[in-house]
Motif scaffolding. Structure first.
Motif, PDB file in Angstrom:
ATOM      1  N   LEU A 150      51.994  71.009  75.541  1.00 22.28           N
ATOM      2  CA  LEU A 150      52.030  69.823  74.673  1.00 22.28           C
ATOM      3  C   LEU A 150      53.013  69.974  73.511  1.00 22.28           C
ATOM      4  CD1 LEU A 150      48.306  68.652  74.372  1.00 22.28           C
ATOM      5  CD2 LEU A 150      50.243  67.193  74.946  1.00 22.28           C
ATOM      6  N   GLY A 151      53.473  71.184  73.259  1.00 21.87           N
ATOM      7  CA  GLY A 151      54.479  71.419  72.209  1.00 21.87           C
ATOM      8  C   GLY A 151      55.809  70.743  72.527  1.00 21.87           C
ATOM      9  N   GLY A 152      56.001  70.388  73.799  1.00 22.54           N
ATOM     10  CA  GLY A 152      57.170  69.580  74.157  1.00 22.54           C
ATOM     11  C   GLY A 152      58.367  70.355  74.670  1.00 22.54           C
ATOM     12  N   GLU A 153      59.293  69.573  75.210  1.00 21.73           N
ATOM     13  CA  GLU A 153      60.448  70.128  75.913  1.00 21.73           C
ATOM     14  C   GLU A 153      61.270  71.124  75.089  1.00 21.73           C
ATOM     15  OE1 GLU A 153      63.135  67.036  77.119  1.00 21.73           O
ATOM     16  OE2 GLU A 153      63.943  68.275  78.744  1.00 21.73           O
ATOM     17  N   GLU A 154      61.605  70.724  73.876  1.00 20.61           N
ATOM     18  CA  GLU A 154      62.485  71.597  73.087  1.00 20.61           C
ATOM     19  C   GLU A 154      61.780  72.916  72.750  1.00 20.61           C
ATOM     20  OE1 GLU A 154      64.053  69.952  69.435  1.00 20.61           O
ATOM     21  OE2 GLU A 154      64.977  71.891  68.945  1.00 20.61           O
ATOM     22  N   MET A 155      60.505  72.821  72.410  1.00 15.49           N
ATOM     23  CA  MET A 155      59.757  74.041  72.092  1.00 15.49           C
ATOM     24  C   MET A 155      59.711  74.980  73.306  1.00 15.49           C
ATOM     25  SD  MET A 155      55.761  74.480  71.070  1.00 15.49           S
ATOM     26  CE  MET A 155      55.292  75.111  72.678  1.00 15.49           C
ATOM     27  N   LEU A 156      59.468  74.394  74.474  1.00 10.70           N
ATOM     28  CA  LEU A 156      59.344  75.214  75.687  1.00 10.70           C
ATOM     29  C   LEU A 156      60.692  75.838  76.062  1.00 10.70           C
ATOM     30  CD1 LEU A 156      57.059  72.804  77.763  1.00 10.70           C
ATOM     31  CD2 LEU A 156      56.352  74.852  76.518  1.00 10.70           C
ATOM     32  N   LYS A 157      61.731  75.014  76.046  1.00 14.87           N
ATOM     33  CA  LYS A 157      63.053  75.520  76.451  1.00 14.87           C
ATOM     34  C   LYS A 157      63.564  76.591  75.503  1.00 14.87           C
ATOM     35  CE  LYS A 157      65.136  71.885  79.199  1.00 14.87           C
ATOM     36  NZ  LYS A 157      65.859  70.610  79.146  1.00 14.87           N
ATOM     37  N   ILE A 202      53.837  81.343  80.164  1.00 12.16           N
ATOM     38  CA  ILE A 202      52.964  80.435  80.887  1.00 12.16           C
ATOM     39  C   ILE A 202      52.586  79.260  79.989  1.00 12.16           C
ATOM     40  CG2 ILE A 202      50.613  80.344  81.894  1.00 12.16           C
ATOM     41  CD1 ILE A 202      52.371  81.957  83.596  1.00 12.16           C
ATOM     42  N   GLY A 203      52.527  78.066  80.550  1.00  8.80           N
ATOM     43  CA  GLY A 203      52.155  76.894  79.768  1.00  8.80           C
ATOM     44  C   GLY A 203      50.659  76.605  79.869  1.00  8.80           C
ATOM     45  N   VAL A 204      50.078  76.260  78.733  1.00 11.28           N
ATOM     46  CA  VAL A 204      48.693  75.786  78.760  1.00 11.28           C
ATOM     47  C   VAL A 204      48.779  74.285  78.979  1.00 11.28           C
ATOM     48  CG1 VAL A 204      46.558  75.513  77.426  1.00 11.28           C
ATOM     49  CG2 VAL A 204      47.973  77.564  77.118  1.00 11.28           C
ATOM     50  N   THR A 205      48.075  73.764  79.961  1.00  9.27           N
ATOM     51  CA  THR A 205      48.122  72.319  80.224  1.00  9.27           C
ATOM     52  C   THR A 205      47.056  71.642  79.351  1.00  9.27           C
ATOM     53  OG1 THR A 205      46.741  72.662  82.181  1.00  9.27           O
ATOM     54  CG2 THR A 205      49.125  72.536  82.521  1.00  9.27           C
ATOM     55  N   ILE A 206      45.924  71.282  79.965  1.00 11.12           N
ATOM     56  CA  ILE A 206      44.823  70.738  79.169  1.00 11.12           C
ATOM     57  C   ILE A 206      43.670  71.733  79.291  1.00 11.12           C
ATOM     58  CG2 ILE A 206      43.115  68.852  79.022  1.00 11.12           C
ATOM     59  CD1 ILE A 206      45.909  68.030  78.064  1.00 11.12           C
ATOM     60  N   LEU A 207      43.110  72.117  78.159  1.00 11.52           N
ATOM     61  CA  LEU A 207      42.032  73.108  78.180  1.00 11.52           C
ATOM     62  C   LEU A 207      40.857  72.595  79.008  1.00 11.52           C
ATOM     63  CD1 LEU A 207      42.081  74.111  74.409  1.00 11.52           C
ATOM     64  CD2 LEU A 207      42.949  75.431  76.332  1.00 11.52           C
ATOM     65  N   THR A 208      40.208  73.506  79.695  1.00 11.71           N
ATOM     66  CA  THR A 208      39.073  73.075  80.536  1.00 11.71           C
ATOM     67  C   THR A 208      37.895  72.605  79.688  1.00 11.71           C
ATOM     68  OG1 THR A 208      38.552  75.407  80.732  1.00 11.71           O
ATOM     69  CG2 THR A 208      39.586  74.380  82.633  1.00 11.71           C
ATOM     70  N   SER A 209      37.949  72.875  78.391  1.00 15.43           N
ATOM     71  CA  SER A 209      36.878  72.397  77.507  1.00 15.43           C
ATOM     72  C   SER A 209      37.065  70.925  77.137  1.00 15.43           C
ATOM     73  CB  SER A 209      36.852  73.244  76.231  1.00 15.43           C
ATOM     74  OG  SER A 209      38.137  73.237  75.637  1.00 15.43           O
ATOM     75  N   ALA A 210      38.240  70.364  77.447  1.00 15.48           N
ATOM     76  CA  ALA A 210      38.506  68.961  77.088  1.00 15.48           C
ATOM     77  C   ALA A 210      38.121  68.028  78.230  1.00 15.48           C
ATOM     78  CB  ALA A 210      39.986  68.798  76.766  1.00 15.48           C
ATOM     79  N   ASP A 211      37.559  66.874  77.875  1.00 16.76           N
ATOM     80  CA  ASP A 211      37.350  65.845  78.898  1.00 16.76           C
ATOM     81  C   ASP A 211      38.147  64.603  78.497  1.00 16.76           C
ATOM     82  OD1 ASP A 211      35.877  64.674  76.882  1.00 16.76           O
ATOM     83  OD2 ASP A 211      33.932  65.175  77.750  1.00 16.76           O
ATOM     84  N   GLU A 212      37.984  63.525  79.282  1.00 21.65           N
ATOM     85  CA  GLU A 212      38.804  62.345  79.021  1.00 21.65           C
ATOM     86  C   GLU A 212      38.590  61.789  77.613  1.00 21.65           C
ATOM     87  OE1 GLU A 212      38.928  59.748  82.659  1.00 21.65           O
ATOM     88  OE2 GLU A 212      39.942  61.631  83.147  1.00 21.65           O
ATOM     89  N   LEU A 227      56.430  69.559  83.407  1.00 16.55           N
ATOM     90  CA  LEU A 227      57.282  69.815  82.246  1.00 16.55           C
ATOM     91  C   LEU A 227      57.488  71.328  82.069  1.00 16.55           C
ATOM     92  CD1 LEU A 227      58.685  68.615  79.666  1.00 16.55           C
ATOM     93  CD2 LEU A 227      56.534  69.034  78.465  1.00 16.55           C
ATOM     94  N   SER A 228      56.411  72.085  82.225  1.00 19.56           N
ATOM     95  CA  SER A 228      56.513  73.544  82.085  1.00 19.56           C
ATOM     96  C   SER A 228      57.511  74.099  83.099  1.00 19.56           C
ATOM     97  CB  SER A 228      55.144  74.214  82.307  1.00 19.56           C
ATOM     98  OG  SER A 228      54.206  73.720  81.384  1.00 19.56           O
TER      99      SER A 228
END
Ligand code: C5P
Length: 237
Positions: free
Chosen positions: A90-97, A118-128, A150-151
């Motif tokens: 979620l930090g975004g393209e520039e941060m990742l690159k 490795i990229g963290v996507t959405i934590l398993t503790s989060a729901d909709e 994106l990652s």
């Protein structure tokens, strides 16, 4: 070997307890994960010490900040000699690159083994509902796929995801070498604890997961070594 696919989280508050777990289990599991609790209490010098013991370390620090700060912090992480670390996609393209670029550069310049990023996507503790409240109105799975893609596009080596998401990530990303690390693993003999959507180690590997983070089913067992061996037997059965 199956043991090399098992990541044991050192979810303990002190260096002493972490060292006890490492010495008890270092011949049984291939990788140890140091997260924010232990990193905060024991510090980077402890991480270095563990690496120097010949232990493969996944540093689970989940960086998320402006591109410059994350890239510079990641360079310092690489200098610790760890095997893998992660940042929030979620930090975004520039941060990742920038992170990938600066880590690659320092590793070749200083002759360091390049850690997997490795990229963290959405934590398993989060729901909709959690996502909605922060202004993200996608379904979880769609959001996870977006962040995994994106990652991959930004040159990361893989993602952390729930085992339930592995199949669709594999479909979305053509790179066979894309590493998927999955927590939320519960062998047949264990309780679920606070994990909601779980898979057994065998199911998770069959679905395409590369590495399994397995904590409490091992660390809370009376006999930890026996618990790991039971897990490996279960996978091989
Ligand atoms: O004890 P348990 O097997 O549930 O531990 C799982 C480990 O994986 C913990 O260290 C937890 O912080 C981590 N983790 C997780 N879910 C994520 C990311 C990391 O459970 N999405």
């Amino acid at each position: 070997m199956i043991k090399d696919k098992i990541i044991l989280p050192l979810d303990v508050p002190s260096e002493e307890e972490a060292k006890d777990l490492i010495s008890e289990l270092k011949n049984e599991v291939g990788i140890f994960k140091i997260g924010l609790q232990l990193f905060t209490s024991a510090g980077a010098s402890f991480v270095k010490e563990v690496v120097e013991m010949g232990i493969k370390v996944f540093l689970d620090v989940k960086f998320h900040d402006i591109p410059n700060t994350v890239a510079k912090a990641s360079v310092e992480v690489a200098r610790l000699g760890i095997w893998m670390f992660n940042v929030h996609a979620l930090g975004g393209e520039e941060m990742l690159k920038r992170t990938v670029d600066e880590v690659n550069e320092i590793c070749s310049r200083e002759n360091i083994n390049k850690p997997k990023v490795i990229g963290v996507t959405i934590l398993t503790s989060a729901d909709e509902n959690t996502l909605k409240k922060v202004g993200i109105n996608h379904e979880i799975e769609k959001q996870v796929l977006k962040l995994a893609k994106l990652s991959g596009d930004c040159g990361l080596d893989g993602v952390v995801a729930s085992p339930n998401e592995v199949k669709s990530i594999r479909k979305e990303i053509s790179n066979n070498g894309f590493t998927i690390v999955t927590p939320g693993i519960r062998p047949g003999f264990a309780t679920k604890d606070d994990q909601k959507r779980v898979m057994t180690p065998k199911e998770a590997l069959n679905t395409g997961s590369d590495y399994l983070v397995i904590g409490r089913p091992i660390t809370k067992a009376k006999d930890k070594i026996k618990a790991v061996r039971k897990i490996i037997e279960e996978i091989q059965s």
